[in-house]
Design a protein around this motif. Structure first.
Motif, mmCIF file in Angstrom:
data_model
loop_
_atom_site.group_PDB
_atom_site.id
_atom_site.type_symbol
_atom_site.label_atom_id
_atom_site.label_comp_id
_atom_site.label_asym_id
_atom_site.label_seq_id
_atom_site.Cartn_x
_atom_site.Cartn_y
_atom_site.Cartn_z
ATOM 1 N N MET A 1 -3.976 -22.162 -6.714
ATOM 2 C CA MET A 1 -3.448 -21.207 -5.748
ATOM 3 C C MET A 1 -2.007 -20.856 -6.080
ATOM 4 N N LYS A 2 -1.613 -19.662 -5.693
ATOM 5 C CA LYS A 2 -0.222 -19.260 -5.855
ATOM 6 C C LYS A 2 0.161 -18.315 -4.716
ATOM 7 N N TRP A 3 1.463 -18.269 -4.434
ATOM 8 C CA TRP A 3 1.952 -17.378 -3.393
ATOM 9 C C TRP A 3 2.905 -16.355 -3.996
ATOM 10 N N GLU A 4 2.947 -15.197 -3.359
ATOM 11 C CA GLU A 4 3.882 -14.141 -3.762
ATOM 12 C C GLU A 4 4.553 -13.583 -2.519
ATOM 13 N N ARG A 5 5.846 -13.348 -2.638
ATOM 14 C CA ARG A 5 6.631 -12.765 -1.550
ATOM 15 C C ARG A 5 6.814 -11.281 -1.814
ATOM 16 N N ILE A 6 6.566 -10.467 -0.793
ATOM 17 C CA ILE A 6 6.729 -9.021 -0.913
ATOM 18 C C ILE A 6 7.570 -8.531 0.261
ATOM 19 N N PRO A 7 8.873 -8.357 0.086
ATOM 20 C CA PRO A 7 9.713 -7.833 1.178
ATOM 21 C C PRO A 7 9.345 -6.378 1.476
ATOM 22 N N LEU A 8 9.166 -6.078 2.755
ATOM 23 C CA LEU A 8 8.696 -4.753 3.145
ATOM 24 C C LEU A 8 9.540 -4.187 4.289
ATOM 25 N N GLY A 9 9.736 -2.876 4.263
ATOM 26 C CA GLY A 9 10.344 -2.181 5.380
ATOM 27 C C GLY A 9 11.853 -2.286 5.437
ATOM 28 N N PRO A 10 12.454 -1.616 6.409
ATOM 29 C CA PRO A 10 13.917 -1.562 6.515
ATOM 30 C C PRO A 10 14.562 -2.919 6.770
ATOM 31 N N HIS A 20 -6.137 -17.346 -4.419
ATOM 32 C CA HIS A 20 -6.907 -18.454 -4.984
ATOM 33 C C HIS A 20 -7.487 -18.016 -6.325
ATOM 34 N N SER A 21 -7.795 -18.976 -7.155
ATOM 35 C CA SER A 21 -8.349 -18.667 -8.476
ATOM 36 C C SER A 21 -9.718 -18.002 -8.389
ATOM 37 N N ASP A 22 -10.354 -18.080 -7.217
ATOM 38 C CA ASP A 22 -11.654 -17.417 -7.072
ATOM 39 C C ASP A 22 -11.519 -15.927 -6.772
ATOM 40 N N GLY A 23 -10.283 -15.416 -6.699
ATOM 41 C CA GLY A 23 -10.061 -13.995 -6.485
ATOM 42 C C GLY A 23 -9.845 -13.598 -5.039
ATOM 43 N N TRP A 46 -7.618 -8.640 -5.909
ATOM 44 C CA TRP A 46 -7.895 -9.685 -4.922
ATOM 45 C C TRP A 46 -8.781 -9.160 -3.795
ATOM 46 N N THR A 47 -9.513 -10.078 -3.181
ATOM 47 C CA THR A 47 -10.312 -9.778 -1.999
ATOM 48 C C THR A 47 -9.696 -10.495 -0.801
ATOM 49 N N PRO A 48 -9.038 -9.789 0.104
ATOM 50 C CA PRO A 48 -8.427 -10.443 1.268
ATOM 51 C C PRO A 48 -9.486 -10.979 2.234
ATOM 52 N N LEU A 49 -9.198 -12.151 2.788
ATOM 53 C CA LEU A 49 -10.104 -12.787 3.738
ATOM 54 C C LEU A 49 -9.585 -12.746 5.166
ATOM 55 N N ALA A 50 -8.270 -12.658 5.337
ATOM 56 C CA ALA A 50 -7.705 -12.705 6.691
ATOM 57 C C ALA A 50 -6.242 -12.295 6.669
ATOM 58 N N ILE A 51 -5.761 -11.899 7.843
ATOM 59 C CA ILE A 51 -4.344 -11.690 8.100
ATOM 60 C C ILE A 51 -3.881 -12.818 9.009
ATOM 61 N N LEU A 52 -2.860 -13.542 8.591
ATOM 62 C CA LEU A 52 -2.312 -14.640 9.380
ATOM 63 C C LEU A 52 -0.921 -14.247 9.859
ATOM 64 N N LEU A 53 -0.705 -14.267 11.159
ATOM 65 C CA LEU A 53 0.569 -13.860 11.736
ATOM 66 C C LEU A 53 1.340 -15.075 12.232
ATOM 67 N N THR A 54 2.604 -15.148 11.833
ATOM 68 C CA THR A 54 3.462 -16.203 12.376
ATOM 69 C C THR A 54 3.906 -15.857 13.786
ATOM 70 N N HIS A 55 4.042 -14.570 14.071
ATOM 71 C CA HIS A 55 4.345 -14.092 15.415
ATOM 72 C C HIS A 55 4.175 -12.579 15.414
ATOM 73 N N LYS A 117 -9.518 -23.353 8.447
ATOM 74 C CA LYS A 117 -10.097 -23.192 7.114
ATOM 75 C C LYS A 117 -10.616 -21.770 6.973
ATOM 76 N N ILE A 118 -10.145 -21.091 5.945
ATOM 77 C CA ILE A 118 -10.573 -19.729 5.644
ATOM 78 C C ILE A 118 -10.933 -19.689 4.166
ATOM 79 N N GLY A 119 -12.201 -19.522 3.867
ATOM 80 C CA GLY A 119 -12.625 -19.583 2.467
ATOM 81 C C GLY A 119 -12.228 -20.914 1.866
ATOM 82 N N ASN A 120 -11.518 -20.866 0.751
ATOM 83 C CA ASN A 120 -11.040 -22.079 0.099
ATOM 84 C C ASN A 120 -9.612 -22.449 0.485
#
Length: 210
Positions: A1-10, A20-23, A46-55, A117-120
């Motif tokens: 697994m790996k994570w990427e940060r994408i800053p968005l918006g003003p 995940h390595s499974d795509g 990639w195939t997204p499985l879910a949106i997770l919101l911190t708030h 648990k969401i997918g893997n």
């Protein structure tokens, strides 16, 4: 697994994609520039499985509709902020940007600390209110990473002057839920660069005395 940060918006709010390595992947806090985010995910295959919101503040939810139009995936949020998604007064968009941000899709509500648990992907959910009443941090033990939203930053903490904010509650959340994690745990905040629990214990001026 790996994570990427994408800053968005003003406000340059950090969306994160954990893949995940499974795509498959999950998306944290898609805050703005939905077309850009969707295009990037498509480019990676990639195939997204879910949106997770911190708030549910506006700068963390503004791209949800675009993502949902493409993939129709579950949205997870703490039940205390489920009404915020469709209410610009609660999510703050009516006050701060002059734009009515309304999420048009019903979320799946998280009611307590649990293992999700969401997918893997397997997360430990930590309730970390204070910045907002339903703030959640998602701990991925196997990677020693926590997605903290606007609770803890590199050298700072979340603001508590917004509706539902509570400074004492925020400090308890940081002390009781975050600082007990291994010091090498990587903190992925809602704004700015990543840090570690150990680095914040050593040098964060707001945590002196902890």
């Amino acid at each position: 697994m790996k994570w990427e940060r994408i800053p968005l918006g003003p406000l340059q709010t950090n969306a994160y994609i954990l893949s995940h390595s499974d795509g498959t992947c999950v998306i944290f806090d898609p805050g703005s520039e939905g077309e850009k985010l969707v295009h990037y995910i498509e480019q990676q295959g990639w195939t997204p499985l879910a949106i997770l919101l911190t708030h549910a503040h506006f700068d963390h939810i503004g791209a949800i509709n675009d993502v949902q139009k493409k993939w129709q995936i579950p949205i997870y949020i703490h039940e205390q902020e489920k009404e915020w998604l469709a209410d610009p007064l609660l999510n703050g968009s009516a006050y701060f940007i002059g734009e009515q941000i309304k999420v048009n899709y019903a979320p799946q509500c998280l009611k307590q600390e649990q293992t999700l648990k969401i997918g893997n992907f397997t997360f430990e959910l930590l309730e970390t209110p204070g910045h907002s009443p339903g703030s959640i941090s998602y701990y991925l033990r196997e990677m020693e990473v926590i997605f903290s939203g606007d609770v803890l930053f590199a050298g700072s903490i979340g603001r508590t002057d917004l509706p539902g904010g509570n400074y004492d509650q925020l400090m308890r959340s940081i002390h009781d839920k975050l600082l007990g994690l291994p010091e090498e745990t990587i903190v992925l905040p809602g704004h700015g660069r990543e840090t570690t629990i150990g680095a914040e214990m050593d040098s964060n001026p707001f945590l002196h005395g902890f």
